[in-house]
Scaffold this active site. Sequence first.
Site, PDB file in Angstrom:
ATOM      1  N   LYS A   1      14.659   0.567  38.126  1.00 37.68           N
ATOM      2  CA  LYS A   1      14.133   1.670  38.515  1.00 37.68           C
ATOM      3  C   LYS A   1      14.425   2.091  40.019  1.00 37.68           C
ATOM      4  O   LYS A   1      15.369   1.498  40.249  1.00 37.68           O
ATOM      5  CB  LYS A   1      12.277   1.200  38.579  1.00 37.68           C
ATOM      6  CG  LYS A   1      11.619   0.569  37.526  1.00 37.68           C
ATOM      7  CD  LYS A   1      11.322   1.937  36.751  1.00 37.68           C
ATOM      8  CE  LYS A   1      11.056   1.150  35.602  1.00 37.68           C
ATOM      9  NZ  LYS A   1       9.604   0.866  34.737  1.00 37.68           N
TER      10      LYS A   1
HETATM   11  C1  LIG Z   1       8.498   0.131  34.036  1.00 38.14           C
HETATM   12  C2  LIG Z   1       7.164   0.840  33.241  1.00 38.14           C
HETATM   13  C3  LIG Z   1       6.273  -0.042  34.236  1.00 38.14           C
HETATM   14  C4  LIG Z   1       6.212  -1.305  34.064  1.00 38.14           C
HETATM   15  O1  LIG Z   1       7.207  -1.992  35.172  1.00 38.14           O
HETATM   16  P1  LIG Z   1       7.212  -4.488  35.249  1.00 38.14           P
HETATM   17  O2  LIG Z   1       7.773  -3.390  36.586  1.00 38.14           O
HETATM   18  O3  LIG Z   1       8.547  -3.429  34.579  1.00 38.14           O
HETATM   19  O4  LIG Z   1       6.174  -4.381  34.590  1.00 38.14           O
HETATM   20  C5  LIG Z   1       4.997   0.471  34.120  1.00 38.14           C
HETATM   21  N1  LIG Z   1       4.441   1.882  34.043  1.00 38.14           N
HETATM   22  C6  LIG Z   1       5.790   2.631  32.941  1.00 38.14           C
HETATM   23  C7  LIG Z   1       6.043   3.882  33.692  1.00 38.14           C
HETATM   24  C8  LIG Z   1       6.991   2.246  33.609  1.00 38.14           C
HETATM   25  O5  LIG Z   1       8.009   3.399  33.222  1.00 38.14           O
END
Ligand SMILES: *Cc1c(COP(=O)(O)O)cnc(C)c1O
Length: 386
Positions: free
Chosen positions: A187
Amino acid sequence: MSDAFLPFALPDIDDDEINEVVATMRSGWLTTGPKTRQFEADFAQFLGDSSLQAIAVNSATSGLHLALEAVGVTAGDEVITTTYTFTATAAVIRYLGAQPVLVDVDPVTLNIDPVKIEAAITPRTKAIIPVHIGGLSCDMGAILEIAKRRNLRVVEDAAHALPTSCEGKLIGTLDSDVTVYSFYATKTLACGEGGMVVTRDPAIAARVKTMRLHGFSRDAFDRYTSTRPAWHYDIVAPGYKYNMTDIAASIGVHQLRKMGRFHAKRKAMAERYTEALAGLPLTLPSHGPEGESHAWHLYIVRLNDDAPIGRDEFIQKMAERKIGMSVHFIPLHLHPYWRDTYCLKPEQFPVAQKAFEAIASLPMYTKMTSDDQERVIRAVHEILGG
Ligand SMILES: *Cc1c(COP(=O)(O)O)cnc(C)c1O
Protein backbone atom coordinates in the site's frame (compact mmCIF):
# COMPACT_ATOMS: atom_id res chain seq x y z
CA MET A 1 18.46 -0.69 -19.64
CA SER A 2 18.31 -3.50 -17.09
CA ASP A 3 16.53 -6.71 -17.99
CA ALA A 4 16.24 -8.01 -14.42
CA PHE A 5 12.72 -8.91 -13.32
CA LEU A 6 10.76 -5.77 -12.45
CA PRO A 7 8.42 -6.66 -9.60
CA PHE A 8 4.82 -5.41 -9.54
CA ALA A 9 5.31 -3.73 -6.15
CA LEU A 10 8.07 -3.05 -3.62
CA PRO A 11 8.02 -1.22 -0.28
CA ASP A 12 10.20 1.90 0.07
CA ILE A 13 12.11 1.33 3.32
CA ASP A 14 15.44 2.90 4.21
CA ASP A 15 17.66 3.45 7.26
CA ASP A 16 15.06 5.66 8.99
CA GLU A 17 12.64 2.77 9.37
CA ILE A 18 15.40 0.21 9.98
CA ASN A 19 17.05 2.24 12.76
CA GLU A 20 13.70 2.93 14.42
CA VAL A 21 12.80 -0.76 14.40
CA VAL A 22 16.19 -1.62 15.89
CA ALA A 23 15.76 1.07 18.57
CA THR A 24 12.34 -0.34 19.40
CA MET A 25 13.74 -3.84 19.70
CA ARG A 26 16.48 -2.56 22.00
CA SER A 27 13.94 -0.63 24.09
CA GLY A 28 12.38 -3.81 25.38
CA TRP A 29 8.84 -2.68 24.43
CA LEU A 30 7.71 -4.68 21.39
CA THR A 31 3.92 -4.66 21.57
CA THR A 32 1.52 -1.68 21.57
CA GLY A 33 3.25 1.16 23.39
CA PRO A 34 4.87 4.57 22.88
CA LYS A 35 5.62 4.11 19.15
CA THR A 36 2.06 3.10 18.41
CA ARG A 37 0.73 6.10 20.32
CA GLN A 38 3.09 8.34 18.42
CA PHE A 39 2.00 6.87 15.09
CA GLU A 40 -1.66 7.41 16.02
CA ALA A 41 -1.03 11.04 17.02
CA ASP A 42 1.04 11.68 13.87
CA PHE A 43 -1.63 10.12 11.67
CA ALA A 44 -4.44 12.23 13.15
CA GLN A 45 -2.24 15.29 12.68
CA PHE A 46 -1.51 14.31 9.06
CA LEU A 47 -5.26 14.31 8.37
CA GLY A 48 -5.28 17.78 9.93
CA ASP A 49 -8.54 17.66 11.88
CA SER A 50 -8.17 17.86 15.66
CA SER A 51 -11.60 16.32 16.26
CA LEU A 52 -10.42 12.99 14.79
CA GLN A 53 -9.11 10.00 16.70
CA ALA A 54 -6.75 7.55 14.97
CA ILE A 55 -6.60 4.02 16.41
CA ALA A 56 -3.86 1.69 15.14
CA VAL A 57 -4.62 -1.96 14.44
CA ASN A 58 -2.81 -4.92 12.91
CA SER A 59 -4.56 -4.73 9.50
CA ALA A 60 -7.29 -2.94 7.59
CA THR A 61 -9.28 -6.16 7.72
CA SER A 62 -9.21 -5.99 11.53
CA GLY A 63 -10.03 -2.29 11.38
CA LEU A 64 -13.04 -2.81 9.11
CA HIS A 65 -14.29 -5.59 11.40
CA LEU A 66 -13.94 -3.32 14.45
CA ALA A 67 -15.59 -0.41 12.62
CA LEU A 68 -18.66 -2.43 11.62
CA GLU A 69 -18.95 -3.85 15.14
CA ALA A 70 -18.68 -0.39 16.66
CA VAL A 71 -21.38 1.13 14.42
CA GLY A 72 -23.70 -1.67 15.50
CA VAL A 73 -23.77 -4.12 12.58
CA THR A 74 -25.12 -7.43 13.89
CA ALA A 75 -26.44 -10.77 12.61
CA GLY A 76 -29.17 -10.36 10.03
CA ASP A 77 -28.25 -6.83 9.05
CA GLU A 78 -27.40 -6.03 5.45
CA VAL A 79 -24.33 -4.02 4.46
CA ILE A 80 -24.03 -2.64 0.92
CA THR A 81 -20.64 -2.69 -0.76
CA THR A 82 -19.10 -3.15 -4.18
CA THR A 83 -18.35 -6.38 -6.03
CA TYR A 84 -15.24 -4.65 -7.39
CA THR A 85 -13.00 -4.92 -4.33
CA PHE A 86 -10.72 -7.18 -2.35
CA THR A 87 -12.46 -9.96 -0.44
CA ALA A 88 -11.68 -8.47 3.01
CA THR A 89 -14.18 -5.63 2.42
CA ALA A 90 -17.04 -8.14 2.38
CA ALA A 91 -15.58 -10.86 4.62
CA VAL A 92 -15.75 -8.58 7.67
CA ILE A 93 -19.52 -8.30 7.15
CA ARG A 94 -19.76 -12.09 7.42
CA TYR A 95 -17.60 -12.07 10.59
CA LEU A 96 -20.56 -10.35 12.29
CA GLY A 97 -23.17 -12.68 10.81
CA ALA A 98 -24.47 -9.88 8.61
CA GLN A 99 -25.12 -10.13 4.87
CA PRO A 100 -23.12 -8.33 2.21
CA VAL A 101 -25.24 -6.87 -0.59
CA LEU A 102 -22.93 -6.38 -3.54
CA VAL A 103 -23.63 -3.74 -6.18
CA ASP A 104 -22.08 -2.71 -9.50
CA VAL A 105 -19.68 0.14 -10.18
CA ASP A 106 -19.36 3.31 -12.22
CA PRO A 107 -17.82 2.55 -15.65
CA VAL A 108 -15.38 5.48 -15.54
CA THR A 109 -14.08 5.35 -11.96
CA LEU A 110 -14.76 1.66 -11.16
CA ASN A 111 -16.02 2.94 -7.77
CA ILE A 112 -19.35 1.92 -6.25
CA ASP A 113 -22.32 3.48 -8.08
CA PRO A 114 -24.49 5.57 -5.71
CA VAL A 115 -27.59 4.96 -7.85
CA LYS A 116 -27.12 1.22 -7.34
CA ILE A 117 -26.61 1.72 -3.60
CA GLU A 118 -29.97 3.46 -3.35
CA ALA A 119 -31.67 0.68 -5.33
CA ALA A 120 -30.22 -2.00 -3.00
CA ILE A 121 -31.47 -0.51 0.29
CA THR A 122 -34.00 -2.61 2.23
CA PRO A 123 -35.42 -2.27 5.76
CA ARG A 124 -32.52 -4.48 6.94
CA THR A 125 -29.76 -2.28 5.50
CA LYS A 126 -27.50 -0.97 8.23
CA ALA A 127 -24.39 0.39 6.55
CA ILE A 128 -22.52 1.17 3.33
CA ILE A 129 -18.83 0.41 2.70
CA PRO A 130 -17.49 2.53 -0.18
CA VAL A 131 -14.02 1.60 -1.47
CA HIS A 132 -11.84 4.25 -3.13
CA ILE A 133 -10.48 2.03 -5.88
CA GLY A 134 -6.84 2.65 -6.75
CA GLY A 135 -6.88 5.84 -4.67
CA LEU A 136 -9.60 7.77 -6.55
CA SER A 137 -12.37 9.00 -4.28
CA CYS A 138 -15.86 7.59 -4.56
CA ASP A 139 -18.70 10.06 -5.05
CA MET A 140 -18.85 10.68 -1.31
CA GLY A 141 -21.21 13.63 -1.65
CA ALA A 142 -23.90 11.35 -3.10
CA ILE A 143 -23.10 8.44 -0.75
CA LEU A 144 -23.22 10.56 2.42
CA GLU A 145 -26.46 12.18 1.25
CA ILE A 146 -28.09 8.76 0.78
CA ALA A 147 -26.78 7.57 4.15
CA LYS A 148 -28.14 10.62 5.93
CA ARG A 149 -31.55 10.46 4.27
CA ARG A 150 -31.91 6.69 4.83
CA ASN A 151 -30.28 6.64 8.27
CA LEU A 152 -27.38 4.34 7.34
CA ARG A 153 -23.87 4.19 8.75
CA VAL A 154 -20.88 4.73 6.41
CA VAL A 155 -17.56 2.91 6.90
CA GLU A 156 -15.03 3.89 4.25
CA ASP A 157 -12.56 1.25 3.07
CA ALA A 158 -9.65 3.63 2.51
CA ALA A 159 -7.07 0.88 1.96
CA HIS A 160 -6.03 2.65 -1.27
CA ALA A 161 -6.82 6.20 -0.24
CA LEU A 162 -3.78 7.73 1.46
CA PRO A 163 -3.79 10.57 0.54
CA THR A 164 -7.05 10.98 -1.38
CA SER A 165 -9.36 13.98 -1.32
CA CYS A 166 -13.02 14.55 -2.11
CA GLU A 167 -14.42 18.04 -2.67
CA GLY A 168 -11.24 19.51 -1.19
CA LYS A 169 -11.25 17.44 1.99
CA LEU A 170 -8.96 14.52 2.74
CA ILE A 171 -10.63 11.11 2.98
CA GLY A 172 -10.71 10.43 6.71
CA THR A 173 -12.07 13.89 7.48
CA LEU A 174 -15.49 13.52 5.82
CA ASP A 175 -18.78 12.93 7.63
CA SER A 176 -18.60 9.11 7.44
CA ASP A 177 -18.80 7.22 10.74
CA VAL A 178 -15.42 5.52 10.33
CA THR A 179 -12.56 5.41 7.81
CA VAL A 180 -10.10 2.52 7.69
CA TYR A 181 -6.61 2.53 6.13
CA SER A 182 -4.28 -0.36 5.26
CA PHE A 183 -0.52 -0.46 5.74
CA TYR A 184 -0.08 -3.82 4.03
CA ALA A 185 3.29 -4.24 2.28
CA THR A 186 2.07 -3.00 -1.12
CA LYS A 187 0.00 0.00 0.00
CA THR A 188 1.03 3.67 -0.26
CA LEU A 189 2.22 3.55 3.37
CA ALA A 190 3.66 0.16 4.33
CA CYS A 191 4.31 -1.25 7.82
CA GLY A 192 4.41 -4.87 6.66
CA GLU A 193 1.01 -5.44 8.19
CA GLY A 194 -1.05 -2.73 9.84
CA GLY A 195 -4.09 -0.50 9.65
CA MET A 196 -5.63 2.64 11.10
CA VAL A 197 -9.20 3.29 12.19
CA VAL A 198 -10.21 6.95 12.07
CA THR A 199 -13.37 8.42 13.57
CA ARG A 200 -14.57 11.57 15.24
CA ASP A 201 -17.33 9.80 17.20
CA PRO A 202 -16.05 9.30 20.79
CA ALA A 203 -18.37 6.33 21.42
CA ILE A 204 -17.15 4.53 18.29
CA ALA A 205 -13.53 5.30 19.20
CA ALA A 206 -14.03 3.93 22.72
CA ARG A 207 -15.63 0.74 21.41
CA VAL A 208 -12.90 0.19 18.81
CA LYS A 209 -10.20 0.65 21.47
CA THR A 210 -11.89 -1.85 23.77
CA MET A 211 -12.52 -4.46 21.08
CA ARG A 212 -9.07 -4.23 19.45
CA LEU A 213 -7.49 -5.63 22.61
CA HIS A 214 -9.40 -8.44 24.34
CA GLY A 215 -12.24 -6.24 25.60
CA PHE A 216 -10.20 -4.55 28.33
CA SER A 217 -11.97 -1.58 29.84
CA ARG A 218 -9.98 1.43 28.70
CA ASP A 219 -9.19 2.70 32.15
CA ALA A 220 -7.27 -0.42 33.06
CA PHE A 221 -4.42 0.82 30.88
CA ASP A 222 -4.37 4.26 32.36
CA ARG A 223 -2.09 3.27 35.15
CA TYR A 224 -1.07 6.80 35.97
CA THR A 225 -4.55 8.17 36.49
CA SER A 226 -6.18 4.95 37.68
CA THR A 227 -6.75 4.62 41.40
CA ARG A 228 -6.68 0.83 41.04
CA PRO A 229 -3.52 -1.27 41.39
CA ALA A 230 -1.56 -1.75 38.15
CA TRP A 231 -2.34 -5.48 37.91
CA HIS A 232 -6.10 -4.92 37.91
CA TYR A 233 -8.22 -4.91 34.77
CA ASP A 234 -11.85 -5.42 33.80
CA ILE A 235 -13.01 -7.33 30.74
CA VAL A 236 -16.17 -5.70 29.44
CA ALA A 237 -16.62 -7.60 26.13
CA PRO A 238 -15.25 -10.67 24.28
CA GLY A 239 -12.72 -8.56 22.39
CA TYR A 240 -10.33 -9.40 19.58
CA LYS A 241 -6.54 -9.35 19.32
CA TYR A 242 -6.10 -6.64 16.70
CA ASN A 243 -3.59 -4.23 18.27
CA MET A 244 -0.60 -2.85 16.34
CA THR A 245 2.92 -3.68 17.56
CA ASP A 246 5.50 -0.97 18.24
CA ILE A 247 7.71 -2.70 15.69
CA ALA A 248 5.18 -2.02 12.94
CA ALA A 249 4.49 1.50 14.26
CA SER A 250 8.25 2.24 14.10
CA ILE A 251 8.06 1.70 10.35
CA GLY A 252 4.82 3.66 10.09
CA VAL A 253 6.02 6.87 11.74
CA HIS A 254 8.82 7.23 9.19
CA GLN A 255 6.69 6.21 6.23
CA LEU A 256 4.18 8.89 7.20
CA ARG A 257 6.89 11.58 7.28
CA LYS A 258 7.75 10.66 3.68
CA MET A 259 4.13 10.69 2.50
CA GLY A 260 4.48 14.05 0.74
CA ARG A 261 7.46 12.86 -1.30
CA PHE A 262 5.95 9.41 -1.90
CA HIS A 263 2.71 10.93 -3.15
CA ALA A 264 4.42 13.48 -5.41
CA LYS A 265 6.38 10.64 -7.02
CA ARG A 266 3.30 8.45 -7.55
CA LYS A 267 1.41 11.37 -9.06
CA ALA A 268 4.28 12.15 -11.44
CA MET A 269 4.52 8.48 -12.46
CA ALA A 270 0.77 8.30 -13.13
CA GLU A 271 0.96 11.45 -15.24
CA ARG A 272 3.87 10.01 -17.20
CA TYR A 273 2.01 6.76 -17.90
CA THR A 274 -1.08 8.66 -19.00
CA GLU A 275 0.93 10.82 -21.36
CA ALA A 276 3.08 8.00 -22.74
CA LEU A 277 0.27 5.48 -23.24
CA ALA A 278 -2.21 7.80 -24.94
CA GLY A 279 -3.21 6.61 -28.40
CA LEU A 280 -2.88 2.89 -27.65
CA PRO A 281 -6.03 0.72 -27.58
CA LEU A 282 -6.23 1.19 -23.81
CA THR A 283 -8.65 2.93 -21.50
CA LEU A 284 -6.42 4.74 -19.02
CA PRO A 285 -7.49 5.36 -15.43
CA SER A 286 -9.43 8.47 -14.49
CA HIS A 287 -7.30 11.14 -12.83
CA GLY A 288 -10.39 12.49 -11.07
CA PRO A 289 -11.53 16.09 -10.78
CA GLU A 290 -8.97 18.87 -11.22
CA GLY A 291 -7.39 19.90 -7.92
CA GLU A 292 -8.34 16.76 -5.99
CA SER A 293 -5.74 14.37 -4.57
CA HIS A 294 -5.67 10.89 -6.11
CA ALA A 295 -3.50 8.57 -3.98
CA TRP A 296 -2.39 6.57 -7.05
CA HIS A 297 -2.04 3.30 -5.16
CA LEU A 298 -2.80 1.54 -8.45
CA TYR A 299 -2.55 2.36 -12.14
CA ILE A 300 -5.28 0.21 -13.72
CA VAL A 301 -5.55 0.12 -17.51
CA ARG A 302 -8.29 -1.58 -19.54
CA LEU A 303 -7.72 -3.15 -22.95
CA ASN A 304 -10.23 -1.79 -25.41
CA ASP A 305 -12.41 -4.09 -27.51
CA ASP A 306 -10.23 -3.30 -30.56
CA ALA A 307 -6.95 -4.22 -28.84
CA PRO A 308 -5.00 -6.87 -30.84
CA ILE A 309 -4.86 -9.25 -27.85
CA GLY A 310 -6.83 -9.96 -24.70
CA ARG A 311 -5.91 -9.17 -21.11
CA ASP A 312 -4.43 -12.57 -20.22
CA GLU A 313 -2.14 -12.52 -23.26
CA PHE A 314 -1.13 -8.93 -22.48
CA ILE A 315 -0.03 -9.92 -18.96
CA GLN A 316 1.75 -12.98 -20.40
CA LYS A 317 3.68 -10.84 -22.89
CA MET A 318 4.63 -8.37 -20.15
CA ALA A 319 5.89 -11.35 -18.07
CA GLU A 320 7.99 -12.50 -21.04
CA ARG A 321 9.60 -9.05 -20.86
CA LYS A 322 10.17 -9.66 -17.13
CA ILE A 323 7.63 -7.10 -15.99
CA GLY A 324 5.38 -7.98 -13.07
CA MET A 325 1.70 -7.14 -13.54
CA SER A 326 -1.39 -7.73 -11.46
CA VAL A 327 -5.19 -7.68 -11.71
CA HIS A 328 -7.22 -5.51 -9.34
CA PHE A 329 -9.63 -7.04 -8.79
CA ILE A 330 -11.25 -10.36 -9.55
CA PRO A 331 -14.74 -9.15 -8.60
CA LEU A 332 -16.26 -10.86 -5.60
CA HIS A 333 -19.14 -12.28 -7.67
CA LEU A 334 -16.63 -14.53 -9.50
CA HIS A 335 -15.10 -16.08 -6.37
CA PRO A 336 -16.63 -19.45 -5.43
CA TYR A 337 -17.55 -18.49 -1.85
CA TRP A 338 -19.36 -15.27 -2.73
CA ARG A 339 -20.82 -16.58 -6.00
CA ASP A 340 -22.22 -19.78 -4.47
CA THR A 341 -23.35 -18.40 -1.10
CA TYR A 342 -25.30 -15.53 -2.66
CA CYS A 343 -26.12 -17.09 -6.07
CA LEU A 344 -24.36 -14.23 -7.84
CA LYS A 345 -24.28 -14.05 -11.64
CA PRO A 346 -22.07 -11.87 -13.86
CA GLU A 347 -25.23 -10.40 -15.47
CA GLN A 348 -26.03 -8.69 -12.15
CA PHE A 349 -22.76 -6.73 -12.41
CA PRO A 350 -22.32 -5.90 -16.10
CA VAL A 351 -19.94 -2.97 -15.55
CA ALA A 352 -17.62 -4.76 -13.11
CA GLN A 353 -17.74 -7.91 -15.23
CA LYS A 354 -16.75 -6.12 -18.44
CA ALA A 355 -14.04 -4.16 -16.62
CA PHE A 356 -12.63 -7.31 -15.03
CA GLU A 357 -12.20 -8.99 -18.42
CA ALA A 358 -10.10 -6.05 -19.63
CA ILE A 359 -8.13 -4.80 -16.61
CA ALA A 360 -4.44 -5.03 -15.80
CA SER A 361 -2.46 -3.04 -13.23
CA LEU A 362 0.92 -1.68 -14.31
CA PRO A 363 3.77 -1.57 -11.78
CA MET A 364 3.90 1.85 -10.09
CA TYR A 365 5.74 2.47 -6.83
CA THR A 366 8.21 4.94 -5.41
CA LYS A 367 11.24 2.62 -5.68
CA MET A 368 10.81 2.40 -9.46
CA THR A 369 13.36 4.42 -11.39
CA SER A 370 12.70 6.52 -14.45
CA ASP A 371 14.38 3.76 -16.50
CA ASP A 372 12.11 1.14 -14.93
CA GLN A 373 9.06 3.11 -15.97
CA GLU A 374 10.49 3.63 -19.46
CA ARG A 375 10.91 -0.14 -19.74
CA VAL A 376 7.23 -0.65 -18.88
CA ILE A 377 6.12 2.03 -21.35
CA ARG A 378 8.23 0.54 -24.15
CA ALA A 379 6.95 -2.94 -23.45
CA VAL A 380 3.31 -1.80 -23.59
CA HIS A 381 4.00 -0.01 -26.90
CA GLU A 382 5.73 -3.08 -28.37
CA ILE A 383 2.84 -5.32 -27.39
CA LEU A 384 -0.09 -3.04 -28.25
CA GLY A 385 1.41 -0.48 -30.64
CA GLY A 386 0.75 -2.67 -33.70
C1 LIG B 1 -5.50 -4.35 1.01
C2 LIG B 1 -6.96 -4.18 1.11
C3 LIG B 1 -7.69 -4.49 2.26
C4 LIG B 1 -7.10 -5.25 3.41
O1 LIG B 1 -6.03 -4.61 3.98
P1 LIG B 1 -5.14 -5.44 5.05
O2 LIG B 1 -4.38 -4.37 5.77
O3 LIG B 1 -4.26 -6.35 4.27
O4 LIG B 1 -6.07 -6.17 5.94
C5 LIG B 1 -9.02 -4.16 2.33
N1 LIG B 1 -9.64 -3.58 1.29
C6 LIG B 1 -9.00 -3.29 0.15
C7 LIG B 1 -9.75 -2.63 -0.97
C8 LIG B 1 -7.64 -3.60 0.01
O5 LIG B 1 -7.01 -3.36 -1.15
